[in-house]
Motif scaffolding. Structure first.
Motif, mmCIF file in Angstrom:
data_model
loop_
_atom_site.group_PDB
_atom_site.id
_atom_site.type_symbol
_atom_site.label_atom_id
_atom_site.label_comp_id
_atom_site.label_asym_id
_atom_site.label_seq_id
_atom_site.Cartn_x
_atom_site.Cartn_y
_atom_site.Cartn_z
ATOM 1 N N SER A 126 59.208 114.302 60.185
ATOM 2 C CA SER A 126 59.438 115.366 60.964
ATOM 3 C C SER A 126 57.897 116.051 61.450
ATOM 4 O O SER A 126 56.993 115.556 60.612
ATOM 5 N N VAL A 127 57.792 116.582 62.753
ATOM 6 C CA VAL A 127 56.543 116.849 63.141
ATOM 7 C C VAL A 127 56.773 118.235 63.719
ATOM 8 O O VAL A 127 57.773 118.517 64.536
ATOM 9 N N ASP A 128 55.884 119.258 63.505
ATOM 10 C CA ASP A 128 56.230 120.548 63.628
ATOM 11 C C ASP A 128 54.690 121.203 63.996
ATOM 12 O O ASP A 128 53.757 120.715 63.431
ATOM 13 N N GLY A 129 54.639 121.956 65.062
ATOM 14 C CA GLY A 129 53.299 122.723 65.452
ATOM 15 C C GLY A 129 53.139 122.528 67.116
ATOM 16 O O GLY A 129 54.242 122.106 68.229
ATOM 17 N N GLU A 130 52.057 122.520 67.583
ATOM 18 C CA GLU A 130 51.799 122.594 69.145
ATOM 19 C C GLU A 130 50.412 121.708 69.356
ATOM 20 O O GLU A 130 49.217 121.990 68.558
ATOM 21 N N ILE A 131 50.409 120.903 70.407
ATOM 22 C CA ILE A 131 49.176 120.310 71.054
ATOM 23 C C ILE A 131 48.858 120.824 72.252
ATOM 24 O O ILE A 131 49.894 120.766 73.071
ATOM 25 N N MET A 132 47.760 121.138 72.895
ATOM 26 C CA MET A 132 47.376 121.444 74.180
ATOM 27 C C MET A 132 46.645 120.313 74.683
ATOM 28 O O MET A 132 45.412 120.056 74.018
ATOM 29 N N ILE A 133 47.038 119.579 75.625
ATOM 30 C CA ILE A 133 46.298 118.560 76.302
ATOM 31 C C ILE A 133 45.824 118.587 77.810
ATOM 32 O O ILE A 133 46.903 118.862 78.413
ATOM 33 N N ASN A 134 44.676 118.926 78.021
ATOM 34 C CA ASN A 134 44.437 119.118 79.363
ATOM 35 C C ASN A 134 45.261 120.175 80.147
ATOM 36 O O ASN A 134 45.749 120.158 81.293
ATOM 37 N N GLY A 135 45.658 121.523 79.354
ATOM 38 C CA GLY A 135 46.269 122.315 79.863
ATOM 39 C C GLY A 135 47.830 122.540 79.757
ATOM 40 O O GLY A 135 48.346 123.372 79.854
ATOM 41 N N THR B 286 55.813 113.098 74.504
ATOM 42 C CA THR B 286 55.117 112.227 73.358
ATOM 43 C C THR B 286 53.878 112.066 73.464
ATOM 44 O O THR B 286 53.392 111.945 74.844
ATOM 45 N N PHE B 287 53.004 111.922 72.663
ATOM 46 C CA PHE B 287 51.728 111.645 72.480
ATOM 47 C C PHE B 287 51.445 110.652 71.434
ATOM 48 O O PHE B 287 52.013 110.714 70.275
ATOM 49 N N ALA B 288 50.235 110.040 71.201
ATOM 50 C CA ALA B 288 49.850 109.222 70.214
ATOM 51 C C ALA B 288 48.562 109.432 70.048
ATOM 52 O O ALA B 288 47.744 109.562 70.985
ATOM 53 N N GLU C 94 51.818 110.366 78.211
ATOM 54 C CA GLU C 94 52.721 109.783 79.610
ATOM 55 C C GLU C 94 51.846 109.785 80.827
ATOM 56 O O GLU C 94 51.978 109.120 81.729
ATOM 57 N N THR C 95 50.563 110.568 80.732
ATOM 58 C CA THR C 95 49.680 110.580 81.896
ATOM 59 C C THR C 95 48.545 109.959 82.064
ATOM 60 O O THR C 95 47.740 109.969 83.026
ATOM 61 N N GLY C 96 47.974 109.511 80.761
ATOM 62 C CA GLY C 96 46.909 108.829 80.526
ATOM 63 C C GLY C 96 46.348 108.681 79.236
ATOM 64 O O GLY C 96 47.148 108.587 78.218
ATOM 65 N N SER C 97 45.212 107.923 78.944
ATOM 66 C CA SER C 97 44.772 107.412 77.867
ATOM 67 C C SER C 97 43.141 107.643 78.029
ATOM 68 O O SER C 97 42.606 107.315 78.676
#
Length: 141
Positions: A95-104, A18-20, A41-44
């Motif tokens: 619905s949400v479809d796709g991809e996000i890359m966050i810090n690898g 999850t991310f916002a 989940e690991t930072g802001s």
């Protein structure tokens, strides 16, 4: 001083996590600024440039039809003029479809769930309680 803000909260939940994202605009008599906050989940992180030092984010997400609540979330308070903050819910579950890359780290969304709300006013309340949770056929806020 004449101050005003408006912003939106996009929460996306998929099989990998999850991310916002919270984009916002801040206006005062002296200046206008924008910000983007990303929460995982690991930072802001709170920055406009998304490839800088401690955070790199890229990707594409597609949102399905927004599912608005039947009633204004402010209830009877929507009729009170000059409130410090107004709250709106734009979609309880879409619905949400796709991809996000966050810090690898890749977050995939294949029929993931999304929630969207917004706030505007002269200041955000100092104290408040808020929660949102996805249910099988919608969400609870």
């Amino acid at each position: 001083m004449n101050e005003y803000f408006y912003g939106w909260y996009f929460r996306c939940q998929g099989e990998d996590g999850t991310f916002a994202v919270i984009p916002a605009v801040h206006i005062s008599d002296r200046k206008k600024t924008c910000s983007i906050q990303v929460i995982t989940e690991t930072g802001s992180w709170n920055q406009l440039e998304t490839d800088r030092g401690t955070m790199k984010i890229s990707g594409i997400l597609r949102f399905g039809e927004l599912k608005k609540p039947r009633y204004d979330i402010m209830g009877p308070f929507r009729y009170i003029p000059a409130m410090e903050c107004r709250h709106a819910v734009y979609s309880m579950s879409h619905s949400v479809d796709g991809e996000i890359m966050i810090n690898g780290k890749l977050l995939r969304f294949c029929q993931g769930k999304g929630y969207m709300e917004g706030d505007s006013g002269t200041s955000f309340p100092e104290q408040y309680a808020w929660t949102q949770h996805f249910l099988k056929d919608g969400s609870l806020m």
